[in-house]
Design a protein around this motif. Structure first.
Motif, PDB file in Angstrom:
ATOM      1  N   SER A  24       0.421  -1.011   0.207  1.00 50.26           N
ATOM      2  CA  SER A  24       0.076  -0.060  -0.154  1.00 50.26           C
ATOM      3  C   SER A  24       0.807   1.032   0.143  1.00 50.26           C
ATOM      4  O   SER A  24       0.170   1.757   0.104  1.00 50.26           O
ATOM      5  N   ALA A  25       2.364   1.294   0.541  1.00 53.36           N
ATOM      6  CA  ALA A  25       3.026   2.710   1.141  1.00 53.36           C
ATOM      7  C   ALA A  25       3.720   2.144  -0.744  1.00 53.36           C
ATOM      8  O   ALA A  25       3.339   3.746  -1.190  1.00 53.36           O
ATOM      9  N   LEU A  26       3.501   1.428  -1.129  1.00 51.43           N
ATOM     10  CA  LEU A  26       4.397   1.264  -2.499  1.00 51.43           C
ATOM     11  C   LEU A  26       3.332   2.168  -3.695  1.00 51.43           C
ATOM     12  O   LEU A  26       3.883   3.305  -4.554  1.00 51.43           O
ATOM     13  N   ARG A  27       2.203   1.914  -3.549  1.00 46.95           N
ATOM     14  CA  ARG A  27       0.994   3.120  -4.365  1.00 46.95           C
ATOM     15  C   ARG A  27       1.290   4.237  -4.089  1.00 46.95           C
ATOM     16  O   ARG A  27       1.618   5.008  -4.457  1.00 46.95           O
ATOM     17  N   ALA A  28       1.249   4.261  -2.510  1.00 49.50           N
ATOM     18  CA  ALA A  28       1.161   5.798  -1.935  1.00 49.50           C
ATOM     19  C   ALA A  28       2.969   7.167  -2.907  1.00 49.50           C
ATOM     20  O   ALA A  28       2.187   7.641  -3.923  1.00 49.50           O
ATOM     21  N   VAL A  29       3.389   5.623  -2.340  1.00 48.77           N
ATOM     22  CA  VAL A  29       5.006   6.501  -2.989  1.00 48.77           C
ATOM     23  C   VAL A  29       4.960   6.631  -4.574  1.00 48.77           C
ATOM     24  O   VAL A  29       5.308   7.593  -4.910  1.00 48.77           O
ATOM     25  N   ALA A  30       4.090   6.169  -5.379  1.00 46.88           N
ATOM     26  CA  ALA A  30       4.153   6.282  -6.272  1.00 46.88           C
ATOM     27  C   ALA A  30       2.666   7.520  -7.149  1.00 46.88           C
ATOM     28  O   ALA A  30       3.257   7.478  -8.245  1.00 46.88           O
ATOM     29  N   ALA A  31       2.432   7.930  -6.274  1.00 47.02           N
ATOM     30  CA  ALA A  31       1.090   8.716  -6.555  1.00 47.02           C
ATOM     31  C   ALA A  31       1.796  10.087  -6.133  1.00 47.02           C
ATOM     32  O   ALA A  31       1.085  10.917  -6.268  1.00 47.02           O
ATOM     33  N   LEU A  32       2.957   9.896  -5.733  1.00 52.62           N
ATOM     34  CA  LEU A  32       3.122  11.834  -5.298  1.00 52.62           C
ATOM     35  C   LEU A  32       3.506  12.253  -6.716  1.00 52.62           C
ATOM     36  O   LEU A  32       3.791  11.850  -7.682  1.00 52.62           O
ATOM     37  N   PRO A  33       2.700  13.743  -6.370  1.00 52.65           N
ATOM     38  CA  PRO A  33       2.503  14.628  -7.762  1.00 52.65           C
ATOM     39  C   PRO A  33       3.993  14.134  -8.464  1.00 52.65           C
ATOM     40  O   PRO A  33       5.049  14.525  -8.751  1.00 52.65           O
ATOM     41  N   GLY A  34       3.596  14.814 -10.070  1.00 52.13           N
ATOM     42  CA  GLY A  34       4.976  13.748 -11.035  1.00 52.13           C
ATOM     43  C   GLY A  34       5.796  13.281 -11.359  1.00 52.13           C
ATOM     44  O   GLY A  34       6.615  13.341 -11.798  1.00 52.13           O
ATOM     45  N   SER A  35       5.464  12.245 -10.262  1.00 47.56           N
ATOM     46  CA  SER A  35       6.254  11.223  -9.962  1.00 47.56           C
ATOM     47  C   SER A  35       5.890  10.300 -10.159  1.00 47.56           C
ATOM     48  O   SER A  35       5.124   9.622 -11.160  1.00 47.56           O
ATOM     49  N   HIS A  36       7.382   9.432 -10.801  1.00 49.71           N
ATOM     50  CA  HIS A  36       6.918   7.651 -12.128  1.00 49.71           C
ATOM     51  C   HIS A  36       8.163   6.857 -11.462  1.00 49.71           C
ATOM     52  O   HIS A  36       8.952   7.299 -10.605  1.00 49.71           O
ATOM     53  N   LEU A  37       7.569   5.474 -11.043  1.00 53.68           N
ATOM     54  CA  LEU A  37       8.180   4.160 -10.289  1.00 53.68           C
ATOM     55  C   LEU A  37       9.360   4.363 -11.484  1.00 53.68           C
ATOM     56  O   LEU A  37       8.668   3.776 -12.400  1.00 53.68           O
TER      57      LEU A  37
END
Length: 171
Positions: A24-37
């Protein structure tokens, strides 16, 4: 790719369903504005270092982000808070721990943030997953991170397999 940095972030948890929390934290990190996993390491299990409590589950992600290091740290701490992170004392067990390890070649030392992370080369649970996703990575002041692996050889670490990416994401 847009301006910004490639950030390497350590994820850890040792309370509750830690693997589910990390997904779930991975989803939240990947959703940071303008960011790309960019990459996600395997999931690892390790004993707490300098602390008591249940074993930790850990992973490392690479993320391209336009956020400056201080803004990225604030966003990561907000995610920790969303997951119920409390800091009653140093090295306390935690629902979620997000550590900003590197942000490109940035070198910073402020009261809130030190880059590179001051212990990234001393902890197997950080170094091994980091090198899994970036085998040739070097860090300012530390050089090639693979050169530090031998110093962590006595720290037990178990690779558990992939940290499953959410179905709508790919690294």
């Amino acid at each position: 790719m847009s301006p910004g940095c490639t950030a390497h972030i350590g994820l850890g948890a040792n309370l509750g369903d830690a693997p589910a929390t990390l997904r779930s934290a991975l989803r939240a990190v990947a959703a940071l504005p303008g960011s790309h996993l960019l990459a996600v390491s395997s999931l690892y299990r390790s004993a707490p270092v300098d602390a008591a409590g249940p074993d930790f589950h850990n992973a490392v992600v690479a993320l391209h982000t336009p956020l400056a290091p201080a803004a990225l740290l604030a966003a990561l701490q907000a995610i920790e808070q969303d997951f119920g992170r409390q800091r009653p004392y140093r090295h306390a067990p935690r629902t979620l721990d997000l550590d900003l390890l590197l942000c490109g070649d940035a070198v910073l030392q402020t009261p809130a943030l030190t880059l590179p992370h001051p212990r990234l080369h001393l902890r197997a649970f950080v170094l091994q997953p980091l090198l899994e996703i970036a085998p040739g990575l070097a860090a300012p002041g530390l050089g090639p991170l693979a050169d530090h692996l031998d110093a962590t050889a006595d720290q037990p670490l178990q690779r558990l397999g992939p940290l499953d990416l959410p179905p709508t994401m790919s690294a």
